[in-house]
Scaffold this active site. Structure first.
Site, PDB file in Angstrom:
ATOM      1  N   GLY A   8       1.035  -1.175  -0.188  1.00 17.95           N
ATOM      2  CA  GLY A   8      -0.248  -0.010  -0.200  1.00 17.95           C
ATOM      3  C   GLY A   8       0.805   1.218  -0.035  1.00 17.95           C
ATOM      4  O   GLY A   8       0.699   2.242   0.750  1.00 17.95           O
ATOM      5  N   ASN A  10       1.246   3.220  -2.399  1.00 12.48           N
ATOM      6  CA  ASN A  10       0.949   4.683  -3.449  1.00 12.48           C
ATOM      7  C   ASN A  10       0.556   5.749  -2.621  1.00 12.48           C
ATOM      8  O   ASN A  10       0.811   6.972  -3.649  1.00 12.48           O
ATOM      9  CB  ASN A  10      -0.221   3.969  -4.290  1.00 12.48           C
ATOM     10  CG  ASN A  10       0.451   3.393  -5.467  1.00 12.48           C
ATOM     11  OD1 ASN A  10       1.573   3.150  -5.677  1.00 12.48           O
ATOM     12  ND2 ASN A  10      -0.493   2.812  -6.522  1.00 12.48           N
ATOM     13  N   ILE A  13       0.560   7.145   4.582  1.00 13.67           N
ATOM     14  CA  ILE A  13       1.742   6.857   5.257  1.00 13.67           C
ATOM     15  C   ILE A  13       2.806   5.769   4.450  1.00 13.67           C
ATOM     16  O   ILE A  13       3.928   5.819   4.729  1.00 13.67           O
ATOM     17  CB  ILE A  13       1.207   6.060   6.686  1.00 13.67           C
ATOM     18  CG1 ILE A  13       0.334   7.009   7.534  1.00 13.67           C
ATOM     19  CG2 ILE A  13       2.455   5.192   7.370  1.00 13.67           C
ATOM     20  CD1 ILE A  13      -0.398   6.605   8.610  1.00 13.67           C
ATOM     21  N   TYR A 151     -13.269  -2.083  11.865  1.00 10.67           N
ATOM     22  CA  TYR A 151     -12.169  -2.032  11.767  1.00 10.67           C
ATOM     23  C   TYR A 151     -11.270  -2.029  13.012  1.00 10.67           C
ATOM     24  O   TYR A 151      -9.968  -2.724  12.952  1.00 10.67           O
ATOM     25  CB  TYR A 151     -11.914  -0.420  11.217  1.00 10.67           C
ATOM     26  CG  TYR A 151     -10.541   0.174  11.187  1.00 10.67           C
ATOM     27  CD1 TYR A 151      -9.773   0.179  10.116  1.00 10.67           C
ATOM     28  CD2 TYR A 151     -10.068   0.902  12.522  1.00 10.67           C
ATOM     29  CE1 TYR A 151      -8.383   0.861  10.034  1.00 10.67           C
ATOM     30  CE2 TYR A 151      -8.618   1.516  12.323  1.00 10.67           C
ATOM     31  CZ  TYR A 151      -7.912   1.346  11.295  1.00 10.67           C
ATOM     32  OH  TYR A 151      -6.592   1.809  11.134  1.00 10.67           O
TER      33      TYR A 151
HETATM   34  N1  NAP Z   1      -4.528   7.444   8.957  1.00  6.14           N
HETATM   35  C1  NAP Z   1      -4.703   7.276  10.233  1.00  6.14           C
HETATM   36  O1  NAP Z   1      -5.163   8.178  11.075  1.00  6.14           O
HETATM   37  C2  NAP Z   1      -4.249   5.767  10.771  1.00  6.14           C
HETATM   38  C3  NAP Z   1      -4.453   5.824  12.108  1.00  6.14           C
HETATM   39  C4  NAP Z   1      -4.051   4.307  12.560  1.00  6.14           C
HETATM   40  C5  NAP Z   1      -3.687   3.520  11.850  1.00  6.14           C
HETATM   41  N2  NAP Z   1      -3.704   3.545  10.380  1.00  6.14           N
HETATM   42  C6  NAP Z   1      -3.200   2.533   9.597  1.00  6.14           C
HETATM   43  O2  NAP Z   1      -2.088   3.007   8.640  1.00  6.14           O
HETATM   44  C7  NAP Z   1      -2.068   2.378   7.394  1.00  6.14           C
HETATM   45  C8  NAP Z   1      -1.873   3.201   6.383  1.00  6.14           C
HETATM   46  O3  NAP Z   1      -3.024   4.027   6.511  1.00  6.14           O
HETATM   47  P1  NAP Z   1      -3.104   5.555   5.651  1.00  6.14           P
HETATM   48  O4  NAP Z   1      -3.730   6.666   6.395  1.00  6.14           O
HETATM   49  O5  NAP Z   1      -1.913   5.946   4.688  1.00  6.14           O
HETATM   50  O6  NAP Z   1      -4.202   5.024   4.394  1.00  6.14           O
HETATM   51  P2  NAP Z   1      -4.718   5.537   3.165  1.00  6.14           P
HETATM   52  O7  NAP Z   1      -4.101   7.031   2.740  1.00  6.14           O
HETATM   53  O8  NAP Z   1      -5.920   5.261   2.854  1.00  6.14           O
HETATM   54  O9  NAP Z   1      -3.743   4.467   2.125  1.00  6.14           O
HETATM   55  C9  NAP Z   1      -4.155   3.087   2.349  1.00  6.14           C
HETATM   56  C10 NAP Z   1      -3.351   2.348   1.268  1.00  6.14           C
HETATM   57  O10 NAP Z   1      -3.617   0.851   1.399  1.00  6.14           O
HETATM   58  C11 NAP Z   1      -3.544   0.597   0.046  1.00  6.14           C
HETATM   59  N3  NAP Z   1      -4.609  -0.708   0.158  1.00  6.14           N
HETATM   60  C12 NAP Z   1      -5.849  -0.779   0.499  1.00  6.14           C
HETATM   61  N4  NAP Z   1      -6.433  -1.952   0.188  1.00  6.14           N
HETATM   62  C13 NAP Z   1      -5.408  -2.424  -0.428  1.00  6.14           C
HETATM   63  C14 NAP Z   1      -5.436  -3.939  -0.791  1.00  6.14           C
HETATM   64  N5  NAP Z   1      -6.404  -4.762  -1.033  1.00  6.14           N
HETATM   65  N6  NAP Z   1      -4.116  -4.311  -1.636  1.00  6.14           N
HETATM   66  C15 NAP Z   1      -3.217  -3.502  -1.498  1.00  6.14           C
HETATM   67  N7  NAP Z   1      -3.199  -2.007  -0.933  1.00  6.14           N
HETATM   68  C16 NAP Z   1      -4.284  -1.701  -0.688  1.00  6.14           C
HETATM   69  C17 NAP Z   1      -4.270   1.981  -0.548  1.00  6.14           C
HETATM   70  O11 NAP Z   1      -4.126   1.521  -1.924  1.00  6.14           O
HETATM   71  P3  NAP Z   1      -4.880   2.277  -3.163  1.00  6.14           P
HETATM   72  O12 NAP Z   1      -4.024   3.424  -3.483  1.00  6.14           O
HETATM   73  O13 NAP Z   1      -4.738   1.181  -4.437  1.00  6.14           O
HETATM   74  O14 NAP Z   1      -6.289   2.612  -2.680  1.00  6.14           O
HETATM   75  C18 NAP Z   1      -3.479   3.019  -0.008  1.00  6.14           C
HETATM   76  O15 NAP Z   1      -2.142   3.025  -0.711  1.00  6.14           O
HETATM   77  C19 NAP Z   1      -3.309   1.449   7.538  1.00  6.14           C
HETATM   78  O16 NAP Z   1      -2.822   0.294   7.680  1.00  6.14           O
HETATM   79  C20 NAP Z   1      -4.151   1.977   8.580  1.00  6.14           C
HETATM   80  O17 NAP Z   1      -5.174   1.378   9.068  1.00  6.14           O
HETATM   81  C21 NAP Z   1      -3.799   4.829   9.976  1.00  6.14           C
END
Ligand code: NAP
Length: 226
Positions: A8, A10, A13, A151
């Site tokens: 993930g 792209n 984070i 979640y």
């Molecule tokens: N943001 C927060 O506040 C927060 C807090 C706690 C934990 N987290 C955790 O941190 C991690 C990253 O979160 P983020 O905030 O950066 O989220 P984000 O901006 O929504 O990015 C999520 C990434 O995961 C990829 N993804 C989703 N489903 C996938 C799949 N089936 N196969 C491969 N890639 C997939 C997406 O790919 P596409 O670009 O193709 O959609 C995207 O690159 C996650 O595990 C999230 O639960 C985030």
């Protein structure tokens, strides 16, 4: 140069973590849509959907050894429970299991978890299952088939999975990291932390020394309650 694999990567984070790791790692970026990948030096981009066991199995055959770092970052927040568990729990389980034979001695494995996965916020029945000393990978896969929540529950299961892998892979450093509430597409514009702050929490676990902790849960380099 050591090799790091990030799922993930792209956007959000995962992208920030990849950009920083590119300073001192060769990278494998496991993404759903390679056409949308940022240009990162020394990065090989691979198409992988972590919700799809066949996609993971095919990808794992294309990963060469040794792998020094695996960051299970891909995650979804608002999807229906089955998809949420497929991405947030079954994906990291199957990918880490498939790549375990290719991990270098002392490799780091980092699971992206959330404060919403705290056991104190989960249903008693799930807490009992996840705390069971007999909990197995197969038990966690069974939960993915019949998700007992959304979640937060999926991240609680990911935390338990982290502890299982830490036991299963004693030569690796396997830890879960909470990036905090971060201004990504997932966290939204009102989140208090920047992407770089969230990524820094993750990068700490990516760079722990070979005698560092394993089987822990951390935010900003400090242990937090399960
Ligand atoms: N943001 C927060 O506040 C927060 C807090 C706690 C934990 N987290 C955790 O941190 C991690 C990253 O979160 P983020 O905030 O950066 O989220 P984000 O901006 O929504 O990015 C999520 C990434 O995961 C990829 N993804 C989703 N489903 C996938 C799949 N089936 N196969 C491969 N890639 C997939 C997406 O790919 P596409 O670009 O193709 O959609 C995207 O690159 C996650 O595990 C999230 O639960 C985030």
């Amino acid at each position: 140069m050591p090799t790091a694999l990030i799922t993930g990567a792209n956007r959000g984070i995962g992208l920030a973590v990849a950009q920083d790791l590119a300073k001192d790692h060769d990278l494998i970026l496991a993404v759903r849509d390679p056409a949308k990948s940022a240009a990162i030096p020394r990065a090989r981009v691979e198409k992988v959907d972590v919700s799809d066991p066949e996609s993971i199995a095919a990808f794992a055959t294309r990963v060469e050894r040794p792998l020094d770092l695996l960051v299970n970052n891909a995650g979804v927040y608002t999807s229906p429970p089955r998809e949420t568990w497929a991405v947030n729990v079954r994906g990291p389980l199957l990918l880490t299991r498939a790549l375990a034979p290719k991990l270098a001695k002392g490799a780091r494995v980092v699971m992206l978890t959330s404060g919403l996965g705290a056991l104190s916020s989960q249903a008693d029945s799930l807490v009992r299952k996840l705390r069971s000393p007999d909990l197995s990978f197969e038990d966690i896969l069974a939960l993915c088939d019949r998700p007992p929540g959304g979640y937060g529950a999926s991240k609680a299961a990911l935390n338990a999975l982290t502890q299982l892998f830490a036991r299963e892979l004693p030569e690796a450093r396997v830890n879960a990291v909470d990036p905090g509430w971060v201004r990504t597409d997932m966290g939204g514009p009102g989140a208090p932390r920047s992407i770089d702050q969230g990524a820094a929490s993750v990068l700490w676990a990516c760079r722990i020394p070979p005698d560092g902790p394993t089987g822990g849960l951390f935010r900003d380099g400090r242990a937090i309650p399960w």
